[in-house]
Design an enzyme around this catalytic site. Structure first.
Site, PDB file in Angstrom:
ATOM      1  N   GLY A 279     -28.216   6.758  19.291  1.00  0.00           N
ATOM      2  CA  GLY A 279     -29.533   7.098  19.811  1.00  0.00           C
ATOM      3  C   GLY A 279     -29.869   8.560  19.578  1.00  0.00           C
ATOM      4  O   GLY A 279     -29.845   9.361  20.521  1.00  0.00           O
TER       5      GLY A 279
ATOM      6  N   GLU B 167     -20.936  11.353   9.977  1.00  0.00           N
ATOM      7  CA  GLU B 167     -21.968  10.529   9.348  1.00  0.00           C
ATOM      8  C   GLU B 167     -22.224  10.970   7.915  1.00  0.00           C
ATOM      9  O   GLU B 167     -22.561  10.156   7.056  1.00  0.00           O
ATOM     10  CB  GLU B 167     -23.254  10.631  10.177  1.00  0.00           C
ATOM     11  CG  GLU B 167     -24.335   9.676   9.746  1.00  0.00           C
ATOM     12  CD  GLU B 167     -25.544   9.699  10.669  1.00  0.00           C
ATOM     13  OE1 GLU B 167     -26.348   8.760  10.607  1.00  0.00           O
ATOM     14  OE2 GLU B 167     -25.689  10.659  11.449  1.00  0.00           O
TER      15      GLU B 167
ATOM     16  N   ASN C 249     -32.647  14.165   2.389  1.00  0.00           N
ATOM     17  CA  ASN C 249     -32.022  14.866   1.270  1.00  0.00           C
ATOM     18  C   ASN C 249     -32.627  16.248   1.054  1.00  0.00           C
ATOM     19  O   ASN C 249     -31.962  17.155   0.557  1.00  0.00           O
ATOM     20  CB  ASN C 249     -32.124  14.025  -0.003  1.00  0.00           C
ATOM     21  CG  ASN C 249     -31.133  12.873   0.005  1.00  0.00           C
ATOM     22  OD1 ASN C 249     -30.485  12.597   1.018  1.00  0.00           O
ATOM     23  ND2 ASN C 249     -31.006  12.189  -1.113  1.00  0.00           N
TER      24      ASN C 249
END
Length: 374
Positions: A131, A248, A358
């Site tokens: 979240g 991540e 990106n």
């Protein structure tokens, strides 16, 4: 003692063991008809893979043994991902728990939190979501407005999250919320472990352009989180969130994406590009370059060196490689795999946005790696 380099004899022995296990453990449907599986069949294969990983001890290779892992280092973990990539193995349904939630709780959680959550993350009996993103706070994550109001015994959560992967299946959520209206940015957020199966949590799946509903928007209305589910210090959740984001965008996540890219490029070489005359050789080169960068960053990580520079471009590399692979697959016009390429091409469009766009990643590379003065 963990392996510290890929050219050690122990690495070759471990690789052979992993390759043999992966070959024998792959779900049969995944081996024979992967490209034509329905979303429900894909999810079933992912859950079967989660169970197989846990039973064989591959679910937490680099987790400390006291928390149910194998106590190996990043080299062993990457070898597993390389061999699963070669076999085109599925990505487990409990990946967010294993890759993001578990390592974060190990690094910053209390012993009570570790005892409560880690076993169920490892065996994927509890599915986790993240979240973080909100309609007005994505790449600028410090601008989240979901609030965590201090009350007796815990916090009340109110607000909205969006692009929350697997929220409709999740039991728990890694929650970043604003816990102070007075403190400055980056020092006004708290990191919480939220129960998704309680009143006040409203999950609304988002229909994506490829027909899937992987993401959801989630609304929280007076949702309670107990004090014991605060990770780290109150108002210092940004530091914990950076642990999540480093995982991540790091080597493990890149390795899981290498699995995906390998399956697509192999399909191109085996069928689609070869039959249409398209040239997929550059994709093979880029896949090898991605693997090389993952190996370099992993060896530096295993040697407890600063691996940030080596790993900084991974997210840009894998996201754009998958986008270009699926675009070429779509352009091939292959009648056998037309639906497969359409589905994955549409899904890939979000990859250069999530986990930090990106454009943001290139700014980070410019500022922190190249140190270019503005």
């Amino acid at each position: 003692m963990s392996i510290t380099r890929f050219d050690e004899p122990a690495a070759a022995e471990f690789r052979a063991d992993v390759a043999a296990w992966v070959r024998d453990a792959l779900p049969k449907k995944w081996q024979t008809s992967r490209a034509s599986l329905t979303p429900d069949e894909v999810q079933q294969a992912q859950r079967e893979w989660d169970a197989a990983l846990h039973a064989a001890g591959y679910a937490g290779l680099s987790w400390p043994a006291e928390y149910g892992g194998r106590g190996f280092g990043p080299i062993e973990e990457l070898i597993y991902y390389e061999e699963s990539s070669r076999a085109n193995a599925p990505d487990g349904f409990g990946r967010i728990g294993r890759v993001l939630a578990g390592p974060t709780i190990i690094a910053a959680g209390t012993e009570a939190q570790k005892a409560k959550y880690l076993p169920r993350i490892l065996d994927a009996s509890e599915i986790w979501c993240q979240g973080f993103s909100e309609p007005g706070a994505g790449s600028d994550l410090a601008s989240v407005t979901t609030t965590a109001k201090k009350v007796d015994g815990g916090y009340l959560i109110n607000g909205q999250k969006i692009w929350t992967s697997f929220a409709q299946y999740s039991n728990r959520c890694l929650m970043l919320a604003k816990s102070s209206a007075e403190l400055p940015r980056h020092h006004n957020l708290s990191f919480l472990l939220l129960d998704m199966e309680q009143e006040g949590v409203d999950v609304r799946p988002i229909a994506q352009i490829n027909g899937e509903e992987e993401f959801s928007e989630v609304f929280f209305t007076d949702v309670f989180v107990a004090d014991e589910d605060l990770v780290g210090e109150e108002h210092e959740g940004w530091r914990v969130a950076m642990t999540v984001l480093s995982n991540e965008r790091g080597t493990t996540e890149a390795a899981t994406r290498l699995v995906e890219a390998t399956a697509q490029i192999d399909l191109l070489n085996r069928c689609c590009a070869s039959s249409s005359g398209l040239d997929a050789a550059r994709l093979d080169d880029r896949r090898e370059l991605l693997r090389w960068h993952i190996v370099r960053a992993t060896e530096e990580k295993a040697a407890e060196l600063d691996w940030f520079q080596a790993g900084s471009i991974l997210k840009v590399q894998w996201s754009e490689l998958i986008q270009d692979s699926t675009r070429l697959g779509l352009d091939s016009g292959c009648s056998v795999h037309r639906d497969y390429w359409r589905h994955h091409y549409l899904a890939s469009k979000a990859m250069s946005i999530y986990s930090g766009t990106n454009e943001i990643q290139r700014n980070i590379i410019t500022d922190r790696v190249l140190k270019v003065a503005r």
